[in-house]
Write a protein that holds these residues in place. Structure first.
Motif, PDB file in Angstrom:
ATOM      1  N   VAL A 160      -1.851  -1.866  -3.854  1.00 20.89           N
ATOM      2  CA  VAL A 160      -2.844  -0.788  -3.838  1.00 20.89           C
ATOM      3  C   VAL A 160      -2.053   0.512  -3.881  1.00 20.89           C
ATOM      4  O   VAL A 160      -1.339   0.849  -2.938  1.00 20.89           O
ATOM      5  N   GLN A 161      -2.184   1.237  -4.997  1.00 24.89           N
ATOM      6  CA  GLN A 161      -1.378   2.436  -5.237  1.00 24.89           C
ATOM      7  C   GLN A 161      -2.274   3.640  -5.464  1.00 24.89           C
ATOM      8  O   GLN A 161      -3.138   3.622  -6.345  1.00 24.89           O
ATOM      9  N   PHE A 162      -2.065   4.673  -4.672  1.00 25.02           N
ATOM     10  CA  PHE A 162      -2.748   5.943  -4.888  1.00 25.02           C
ATOM     11  C   PHE A 162      -1.811   6.857  -5.680  1.00 25.02           C
ATOM     12  O   PHE A 162      -0.728   7.198  -5.207  1.00 25.02           O
ATOM     13  N   CYS A 199      -9.894   0.237 -10.695  1.00 21.98           N
ATOM     14  CA  CYS A 199      -9.317   1.560 -10.942  1.00 21.98           C
ATOM     15  C   CYS A 199     -10.380   2.596 -10.613  1.00 21.98           C
ATOM     16  O   CYS A 199     -11.475   2.552 -11.176  1.00 21.98           O
ATOM     17  N   LEU A 204       0.850  -1.189   0.000  1.00 23.50           N
ATOM     18  CA  LEU A 204       0.000   0.000   0.000  1.00 23.50           C
ATOM     19  C   LEU A 204       0.882   1.234   0.000  1.00 23.50           C
ATOM     20  O   LEU A 204       1.649   1.455   0.933  1.00 23.50           O
ATOM     21  N   ALA A 218      -7.451   3.719   3.768  1.00 23.15           N
ATOM     22  CA  ALA A 218      -7.161   2.495   3.019  1.00 23.15           C
ATOM     23  C   ALA A 218      -6.452   1.471   3.909  1.00 23.15           C
ATOM     24  O   ALA A 218      -6.738   0.271   3.847  1.00 23.15           O
ATOM     25  N   MET A 263       1.458   5.568  -1.697  1.00 22.96           N
ATOM     26  CA  MET A 263       0.987   6.772  -2.363  1.00 22.96           C
ATOM     27  C   MET A 263       2.162   7.344  -3.149  1.00 22.96           C
ATOM     28  O   MET A 263       3.259   7.500  -2.602  1.00 22.96           O
ATOM     29  N   LYS A 322      -6.837   5.585  -7.670  1.00 22.58           N
ATOM     30  CA  LYS A 322      -6.543   4.401  -6.865  1.00 22.58           C
ATOM     31  C   LYS A 322      -6.485   3.181  -7.775  1.00 22.58           C
ATOM     32  O   LYS A 322      -7.459   2.832  -8.430  1.00 22.58           O
ATOM     33  N   HIS A 382      -5.634  -0.931  -8.051  1.00 21.06           N
ATOM     34  CA  HIS A 382      -5.547  -2.165  -7.269  1.00 21.06           C
ATOM     35  C   HIS A 382      -5.168  -3.297  -8.205  1.00 21.06           C
ATOM     36  O   HIS A 382      -5.888  -3.592  -9.162  1.00 21.06           O
TER      37      HIS A 382
END
Length: 227
Positions: free
Chosen positions: A176-178, A210, A8, A34, A10, A219, A221
């Motif tokens: 999971v990337q913001f 997305c 996880l 999150a 950002m 976001k 995933h």
């Protein structure tokens, strides 16, 4: 045996993770929400992240060891249920306490750390596990965390070095990337995954979802297709 591992993070659009100097403030509330929604038993960060964000800076107390200390894993609170874990290969973190918000601290160490440092961790009540005599064996570490501490779901939350090492070992299951609406561009800034020197190849990802909000934060995933 290992926990299910979700990375996880950002990032900027170019994948950088060092938020200092960014054109907009990184929305920590989105990240924390999150984090809570993913319901991990533990989270793992690198030494620098723990030192900068969780009050573990300065010099640790010397002169505590009264003799050699066996290089075996040591647990102050094995039944804590929730854990905050730091990769600290050389034993540098100056732990001020043994938990944060009820999550017990655990250090991942190499076997060549000084006896004095192990005595310091025991005095502070910080648990520790060994990852090997040289480079950290992350497969071994994850097996230990699952077997000894009962960790089933671990959130991998940087920096780029520890993220890259766990990914490189083929242990990351999801990402999971913001992605924030800004660029970075600094060539020396850490990225989402930094792997050096033993790169073992890229990883194919399957997009699970997305989402974009009104502020332009995306976001992503992914499931990681480990070979």
């Amino acid at each position: 045996m290992k926990p299910h591992i979700v990375c996880l993070m950002m990032t900027s659009v170019d994948g950088r993770v060092l938020t200092e100097g960014w054109a907009i403030d990184a929305p920590s509330d989105i990240f924390e929400s999150a984090h809570d929604e993913l319901k991990g038993d533990a989270w793992l960060v690198g030494r620098v992240t723990m030192e900068e964000d969780f009050d573990a800076g300065g010099e640790w107390e010397r002169g505590l060891a009264t003799g050699p200390i066996e290089r075996t894993n040591w647990y102050a609170k094995p039944d804590a249920g929730q854990f905050a874990i730091a990769l600290d290969h050389a034993g540098k973190l100056n732990w001020k306490r043994n938990e944060i918000d009820g999550e017990h601290f655990v250090a991942i160490l190499a076997e060549d750390v000084p006896d004095d440092y192990l005595a310091f961790l025991r005095k502070q009540g910080v648990s520790y596990v060994f990852g090997g005599a040289g480079e950290i064996d992350f497969a071994k570490v994850m097996d230990t965390l699952a077997r000894d501490l009962g960790i089933k779901r671990l959130l991998l939350e940087g920096g780029g070095g520890v993220n890259g090492s766990v990914l490189n070992a083929g242990l990351v299951d999801e990402i999971v990337q913001f992605v924030l609406p800004l660029t970075d561009g600094r060539p020396d800034a850490p990225s989402l995954f930094d792997i050096r020197p033993d790169w073992r190849g890229s990883r194919k990802l399957t997009l699970l979802s997305c989402e974009a909000d009104e502020k332009g934060i995306v976001k992503l995933h992914y499931r990681v297709e480990n070979r």
